[in-house]
Design a protein around this motif. Structure first.
Motif, PDB file in Angstrom:
ATOM      1  N   GLU A 195     -71.175  40.570   2.034  1.00 33.16           N
ATOM      2  CA  GLU A 195     -69.949  41.355   1.903  1.00 33.16           C
ATOM      3  C   GLU A 195     -70.126  42.597   1.035  1.00 33.16           C
ATOM      4  O   GLU A 195     -69.216  43.404   0.919  1.00 33.16           O
ATOM      5  CB  GLU A 195     -68.854  40.461   1.283  1.00 33.16           C
ATOM      6  CG  GLU A 195     -68.959  40.185  -0.226  1.00 33.16           C
ATOM      7  CD  GLU A 195     -70.039  39.174  -0.642  1.00 33.16           C
ATOM      8  OE1 GLU A 195     -71.008  38.986   0.110  1.00 33.16           O
ATOM      9  OE2 GLU A 195     -69.925  38.608  -1.738  1.00 33.16           O
ATOM     10  N   ASP A 235     -77.215  37.465   2.885  1.00 33.08           N
ATOM     11  CA  ASP A 235     -77.320  36.049   2.498  1.00 33.08           C
ATOM     12  C   ASP A 235     -78.140  35.249   3.500  1.00 33.08           C
ATOM     13  O   ASP A 235     -77.648  34.271   4.084  1.00 33.08           O
ATOM     14  CB  ASP A 235     -75.911  35.440   2.390  1.00 33.08           C
ATOM     15  CG  ASP A 235     -75.128  36.007   1.223  1.00 33.08           C
ATOM     16  OD1 ASP A 235     -75.687  36.075   0.117  1.00 33.08           O
ATOM     17  OD2 ASP A 235     -73.956  36.382   1.416  1.00 33.08           O
ATOM     18  N   GLY A 258     -75.391  34.868  -5.037  1.00 38.03           N
ATOM     19  CA  GLY A 258     -76.147  33.836  -4.336  1.00 38.03           C
ATOM     20  C   GLY A 258     -76.858  32.846  -5.236  1.00 38.03           C
ATOM     21  O   GLY A 258     -77.729  32.107  -4.791  1.00 38.03           O
ATOM     22  N   ASP A 265     -75.587  30.273  -0.813  1.00 35.11           N
ATOM     23  CA  ASP A 265     -76.220  30.690  -2.067  1.00 35.11           C
ATOM     24  C   ASP A 265     -77.682  30.285  -2.035  1.00 35.11           C
ATOM     25  O   ASP A 265     -78.057  29.191  -2.457  1.00 35.11           O
ATOM     26  CB  ASP A 265     -75.492  30.066  -3.275  1.00 35.11           C
ATOM     27  CG  ASP A 265     -74.108  30.669  -3.450  1.00 35.11           C
ATOM     28  OD1 ASP A 265     -73.936  31.846  -3.058  1.00 35.11           O
ATOM     29  OD2 ASP A 265     -73.221  29.985  -3.957  1.00 35.11           O
TER      30      ASP A 265
HETATM   31 MG    MG Z   1     -72.636  35.815  -2.585  1.00 34.65          MG
END
Ligand code: MG
Ligand code: AMP
Length: 403
Positions: A195, A235, A258, A265
């Protein structure tokens, strides 16, 4: 979800970081103007005297000190004025017995003269061409001898000295154009998250701007490092691994985001795949989901994505570590004591970094949420609330560590 296997205390996290042997070894020459704040890599031995010649420290008259014996305002001693010497000049003539030379501050003391009488301690003589001396001076008075500041052959600065402005000045006084200093550690700053997009880009739905790259880089630059910015990594293990591959060319790697326990994560997985995890999870607030590991000898921080958590840990953990890498002395932030404006509660068992604003001599709570950069942007510093303390009462004096 993959919960934290081991959450350690802040003290333990600090101890584990302190136990990592670090210290940049690369050395480079840097020009004078680039030296402030850098760390000298070699002793500097003076090749010449500073000042290079005996010079007047006052405007007045260069004399033979013996000629002023017994002189006072009541019993002045007249000396014959035989010349003038300004700065940047050298008087060809010697000052003989019974003679004086008008001299400016910074001008070389003429040969034969042994002291300077301040102009305030003189008057025009009744005899033209002479000066009335109103005081007795000792040999060397108002004179800086050659090498009085820095003697040729002496060690002026030592390896490991931080080049504060005055130390750069000492190098300049010696006429050096550059010095050998430790290179600034290069710190890879990598934000992660599907994001996260760079400021300047228009946000698509669900996206946010990258804050951590800029806060972490600012901290790095303020504490002796050179921030090496990276594009945001997505990610996925592949993206994180690719970022890790390039980032490992740096001396220290700082990821953000993460590092928690969600399915996306993946930083810990990327770290484990390459090296070893030294800790994951610290009993702090904000900042719990913080990881640290080593890939070979390269330290890798995994900071939380929340901007306030990330920046708090940059202050608390990265600054001391990075300064060791840079060979800088420990940072001593300014601390002010102020009464708390309002009662503050804190979870027992976690060290809390509670941001406050100083208003009218009182510490006003400023902490909003870990995700809110204004928790810090609208604060002046933080109060470290120990893990065992649950409440700070209004009016209680707290130590505010200023940013
Ligand atoms: Mg994140
Ligand atoms: P994470 O640590 O990845 O779980 O992220 C925690 C929160 O921080 C989420 O709301 C993220 O969107 C946000 N976040 C992560 N990275 C950044 C960043 N570089 N700048 C601003 N917010 C971020």
């Amino acid at each position: 979800m993959r919960p934290f296997t081991e959450t350690i205390s802040l003290a333990e996290a600090r101890a584990r970081l302190d136990a990592v042997p670090v210290g940049i070894t690369r050395v480079a020459s840097a020009p004078l103007a680039m030296l402030p704040g850098r760390v000298l890599a070699e002793d500097v031995v003076a090749a010449s005297n500073v000042p290079p010649f005996a010079r007047a420290m006052m405007d007045g008259y260069a004399v033979r000190a013996d000629d002023t014996t017994g002189a006072s305002a009541g019993t002045p001693r007249d000396l014959v004025l035989v010349g003038r010497v300004f700065t940047g000049e050298v008087l060809a003539r010697e000052v003989g017995s019974g003679e004086c030379v008008e001299i400016a501050t910074g001008a070389p003391l003429p040969s034969g003269a042994s002291a300077v009488v301040m102009v305030e301690d003189t008057a025009p003589s009744a005899t033209p061409g002479q000066v009335a001396i109103h005081t007795a001076v000792a040999g060397g008075q108002h004179v800086a001898r050659a090498g009085a500041d820095i003697a040729a052959g002496s060690v002026v600065l030592r390896a490991g000295d931080v080049l504060l402005p005055a130390r750069v000045g000492a190098l300049a006084a010696l006429g050096l154009g550059e010095a050998r200093v430790f290179e600034r550690p290069r710190v890879a700053v990598v934000s992660t998250g599907n994001e996260v997009v760079a400021p300047g880009a228009t946000l698509a739905p669900g996206q946010i701007h990258d804050v951590n790259r800029f806060t972490v880089s600012a901290i790095v630059e303020a504490h002796g490092g050179e921030a090496v910015p990276f594009d945001v990594a997505g990610d996925t293990l592949e993206a994180l691994d690719a970022a890790m591959t390039s980032a490992l060319a740096c001396d220290v790697v700082v990821f953000s985001g993460g590092s928690s326990v969600g399915d996306r994560d993946l930083l810990l997985d990327a770290l484990r795949a390459r090296g070893r995890v030294v800790f994951h999870g610290i009993a702090t607030r904000p900042g719990k989901p913080t990881a640290f590991g080593l890939v070979g000898d390269t330290p890798v921080f995994g900071m939380p994505g929340n901007p306030t958590s990330c920046l708090t840990n940059a202050y608390v953990l990265l600054v001391p570590f990075l300064r060791r890498v840079a060979r800088l002395p420990a940072h001593s932030p300014r601390v002010v004591s102020a009464p708390l404006a309002r009662r503050v509660t804190s979870g027992v068992g976690r060290t809390q970094f509670y941001t406050v604003r100083l208003v009218g001599g009182r510490a006003e709570p400023a902490f909003k949420a870990s995700g809110d950069i204004t928790s810090m942007a609208h604060a002046d510093g933080f109060v470290e609330i120990p893990a065992e303390v649950g409440v700070l009462e209004a009016g209680e004096d707290v130590d505010v560590v200023l940013f």
